[in-house]
Design a protein around this motif. Structure first.
Motif, PDB file in Angstrom:
ATOM      1  N   GLY A 273       0.708  -1.143  -0.006  1.00 43.36           N
ATOM      2  CA  GLY A 273       0.063   0.182   0.004  1.00 43.36           C
ATOM      3  C   GLY A 273       0.795   1.169  -0.053  1.00 43.36           C
ATOM      4  N   VAL A 274       1.859   1.297   0.673  1.00 45.05           N
ATOM      5  CA  VAL A 274       2.878   2.408   0.764  1.00 45.05           C
ATOM      6  C   VAL A 274       3.550   2.611  -0.528  1.00 45.05           C
ATOM      7  CG1 VAL A 274       5.107   3.165   1.716  1.00 45.05           C
ATOM      8  CG2 VAL A 274       3.438   2.187   3.311  1.00 45.05           C
ATOM      9  N   LEU A 275       3.839   1.533  -1.117  1.00 37.91           N
ATOM     10  CA  LEU A 275       4.532   1.596  -2.493  1.00 37.91           C
ATOM     11  C   LEU A 275       3.452   2.248  -3.594  1.00 37.91           C
ATOM     12  CD1 LEU A 275       6.436  -1.778  -2.908  1.00 37.91           C
ATOM     13  CD2 LEU A 275       7.556   0.522  -2.539  1.00 37.91           C
ATOM     14  N   ILE A 276       2.179   1.750  -3.621  1.00 33.77           N
ATOM     15  CA  ILE A 276       0.946   2.044  -4.394  1.00 33.77           C
ATOM     16  C   ILE A 276       0.836   3.714  -4.147  1.00 33.77           C
ATOM     17  CG2 ILE A 276      -1.292   1.938  -4.929  1.00 33.77           C
ATOM     18  CD1 ILE A 276      -0.961  -1.065  -4.676  1.00 33.77           C
TER      19      ILE A 276
ATOM     20  N   LEU B 275       0.214  16.862   1.530  1.00 37.02           N
ATOM     21  CA  LEU B 275       0.758  15.586   1.322  1.00 37.02           C
ATOM     22  C   LEU B 275       0.045  14.414   1.940  1.00 37.02           C
ATOM     23  CD1 LEU B 275       3.527  14.375   0.453  1.00 37.02           C
ATOM     24  CD2 LEU B 275       4.515  14.596   2.621  1.00 37.02           C
ATOM     25  N   HIS B 276      -0.540  14.712   3.230  1.00 38.58           N
ATOM     26  CA  HIS B 276      -1.339  13.653   3.658  1.00 38.58           C
ATOM     27  C   HIS B 276      -2.565  13.401   2.836  1.00 38.58           C
ATOM     28  CE1 HIS B 276       0.151  12.560   7.751  1.00 38.58           C
ATOM     29  NE2 HIS B 276       0.996  13.811   7.578  1.00 38.58           N
ATOM     30  N   MET B 277      -3.336  14.278   2.431  1.00 42.38           N
ATOM     31  CA  MET B 277      -4.396  14.279   1.451  1.00 42.38           C
ATOM     32  C   MET B 277      -4.157  13.385   0.204  1.00 42.38           C
ATOM     33  SD  MET B 277      -7.092  15.411   2.499  1.00 42.38           S
ATOM     34  CE  MET B 277      -6.617  14.635   4.150  1.00 42.38           C
ATOM     35  N   MET B 278      -2.686  13.824  -0.394  1.00 40.98           N
ATOM     36  CA  MET B 278      -2.598  13.114  -1.712  1.00 40.98           C
ATOM     37  C   MET B 278      -1.870  11.670  -1.583  1.00 40.98           C
ATOM     38  SD  MET B 278      -1.020  16.287  -4.028  1.00 40.98           S
ATOM     39  CE  MET B 278      -2.201  17.662  -4.435  1.00 40.98           C
ATOM     40  N   SER B 279      -1.388  11.500  -0.207  1.00 43.78           N
ATOM     41  CA  SER B 279      -0.963   9.924  -0.023  1.00 43.78           C
ATOM     42  C   SER B 279      -1.842   9.193   0.654  1.00 43.78           C
ATOM     43  CB  SER B 279       0.303  10.347   0.736  1.00 43.78           C
ATOM     44  OG  SER B 279       0.128  10.770   1.978  1.00 43.78           O
ATOM     45  N   SER B 280      -3.149   9.673   0.888  1.00 45.01           N
ATOM     46  CA  SER B 280      -4.149   8.835   1.500  1.00 45.01           C
ATOM     47  C   SER B 280      -4.634   7.978   0.197  1.00 45.01           C
ATOM     48  CB  SER B 280      -5.314   9.542   1.738  1.00 45.01           C
ATOM     49  OG  SER B 280      -5.001  10.432   3.064  1.00 45.01           O
ATOM     50  N   TRP B 281      -5.594   7.096   0.586  1.00 43.71           N
ATOM     51  CA  TRP B 281      -6.382   6.131  -0.648  1.00 43.71           C
ATOM     52  C   TRP B 281      -7.258   7.062  -1.282  1.00 43.71           C
ATOM     53  CZ3 TRP B 281      -4.001   1.843  -1.520  1.00 43.71           C
ATOM     54  CH2 TRP B 281      -3.267   1.256  -0.222  1.00 43.71           C
ATOM     55  N   ALA B 282      -7.961   7.944  -0.909  1.00 43.36           N
ATOM     56  CA  ALA B 282      -9.032   8.791  -1.622  1.00 43.36           C
ATOM     57  C   ALA B 282      -9.784   9.507  -0.656  1.00 43.36           C
ATOM     58  CB  ALA B 282      -9.990   7.902  -2.275  1.00 43.36           C
ATOM     59  N   ILE B 283     -10.213  10.569  -0.900  1.00 45.62           N
ATOM     60  CA  ILE B 283     -11.442  11.367  -0.328  1.00 45.62           C
ATOM     61  C   ILE B 283     -12.724  11.090  -1.032  1.00 45.62           C
ATOM     62  CG2 ILE B 283     -12.065  13.593   0.215  1.00 45.62           C
ATOM     63  CD1 ILE B 283      -9.275  12.960   1.189  1.00 45.62           C
TER      64      ILE B 283
END
Length: 416
Positions: A162-165, A368-376
């Protein structure tokens, strides 16, 4: 030597050129062009359903692993820890001693009772609204307690993938889209600003704003469900909504055009503001003007009096709340005497926490947190328009609108 290196360097350059061409072609075909026409291929919805199944499987694995290791799972103020089962006070003391002794009073228990007392004071009804919403299942985004990643080898491997994706694929994609959306917004609004005032300019301005905001929405992989669109705000009114994040503006503006209200900024934000106001009559205040309530009210009143101008978008709470409640609305926007269009916004924290804790994160860190989350993922409800009733003052009107937003969004209605 050079004769051997030259073909190799050319090959590398050619491969990089092909990679960038393919990358931007995919962006253009699957993201930017659909954003221009306001259509979707359903990829994000399919992605969301896949994530839900993944989270359910990960939660079951965590529960099974915790039972096997007899671990207690606590739920801190950050994304994604399974809730701890409620236990009695005696059981907590017994667990704390770790000796299995009878829960009789001990002098050391004084510190435990003091800590619980302080926690009760700090964790009051208002303070906890300014911390991240607690979850009841793991969403593979835990950034505060890494012990939960190692309950099983499968979960550890899944978290690593998940981190890599998220950081290897989604983050670069989203950053590219964000720069594309903001860049187009600045350039195109500046061009539209050269047109004379009239229907053509207004039409082009609306299309440019919608297109750019939709690209920015895709930069967050935002999956938004809009309800009751027949109640969407109309010209000559004020749209008020609960406030969780700076991206609330993008969420609403990707479905309709609004006149923004805010303070004049410098730097990149100032460049964006100056470009936007050329194409659309947004309302920007100088720092010295913000505290002048009468001046602010007059400019808002003059704007809504012109029925050809877009509805004003305002967040009356004046600060970001963690999307579990709605706090007291400031009365200024309810004193103008125009039609108010309430909007309720509710985020799904399982995919990413949209709440901006400005005391903990700066804007860059937050993005950065927003863009590295799964989705909004969020839902937006347009409520029927509301007006001040006879004998109702601005405070009472604000409270009535706030209660309607809280009820529709399933949020707690706080008087604070």
């Amino acid at each position: 030597m050079e004769s051997y290196l030259f073909p190799f360097d050319s090959l590398i350059c050619m491969l990089l050129g092909i990679s960038f061409t393919v990358w931007f072609t995919l962006l253009l075909v699957f993201i930017i062009v659909p954003a221009i026409f306001g259509v979707s291929f359903g990829i994000r919805r399919l992605y969301m359903k896949s994530l839900i199944k993944l989270f359910e499987w990960a939660t079951l694995r965590m529960e099974r692993g915790a039972k096997e290791k007899n671990q207690h799972l606590y739920k801190p103020y950050s994304n994604g820890i399974i809730a701890k089962e409620p236990v009695s006070l005696e059981q907590e003391i017994q667990d704390m001693r770790r000796g299995g002794a009878e829960p009789e009073f001990d002098m050391s228990d004084i510190f435990y009772f003091c800590r619980r007392g302080v926690e009760s004071i700090v964790d009051d009804e208002v303070t906890k609204r300014f911390t991240a919403e607690e979850l009841e299942s793991w969403n593979l985004l835990t950034r505060s307690n890494y012990n939960f990643h190692h309950i099983s080898t499968r979960l550890t491997a899944l978290w690593g993938v998940g981190v890599l994706i998220r950081y290897g694929f989604l983050l670069p994609l989203r950053v590219t889209l964000a720069f594309t959306g903001v860049g187009l917004l600045v350039v195109l609004t500046s061009i539209v600003g050269l047109f004379p005032n009239g229907r053509m300019k207004n039409y082009l301005s609306d299309k440019v704003h919608l297109m750019c905001y939709r690209i920015c929405v895709r930069a967050l992989t935002a999956i938004i469900t809009y309800h009751d669109s027949e109640n969407k705000p109309k010209n000559g009114g004020i749209c008020v909504a609960n406030h969780t994040s700076p991206i609330d503006v993008i969420i609403l503006a990707s479905d309709g055009c609004y006149a923004m209200v805010g303070q004049v900024h410098g730097g990149l934000m100032g460049v964006i503001q100056r470009a936007m106001v050329k194409a659309c009559p947004h309302i920007w205040f100088e720092r010295s003007e913000v505290k002048d309530r009468h001046l602010v009210a007059k400019r808002l009143s003059d704007h809504v009096a012109d029925k050809s101008k877009l509805p004003i978008l305002i967040f009356p709470e004046g600060t970001c709340i963690n999307n579990t409640s709605v706090m007291m609305f400031k009365k200024g926007s309810f004193e103008i005497g125009c039609t108010v269009y309430p909007v309720a916004i509710k985020y799904d924290p399982r995919f990413g926490d949209a709440f901006w804790n400005s005391s903990k994160f700066g804007m860059v860190n937050y993005l950065l947190h927003m863009m590295s989350s799964w989705a909004i993922v969020c839902s937006v409800w347009y409520l029927p328009p509301m007006s001040r009733m006879e004998g109702e003052d601005a405070v009472q009107f604000a409270n009535r609108v706030k209660a309607a937003i809280a009820r529709k969004g399933g949020l707690a209605d706080l008087l604070w």
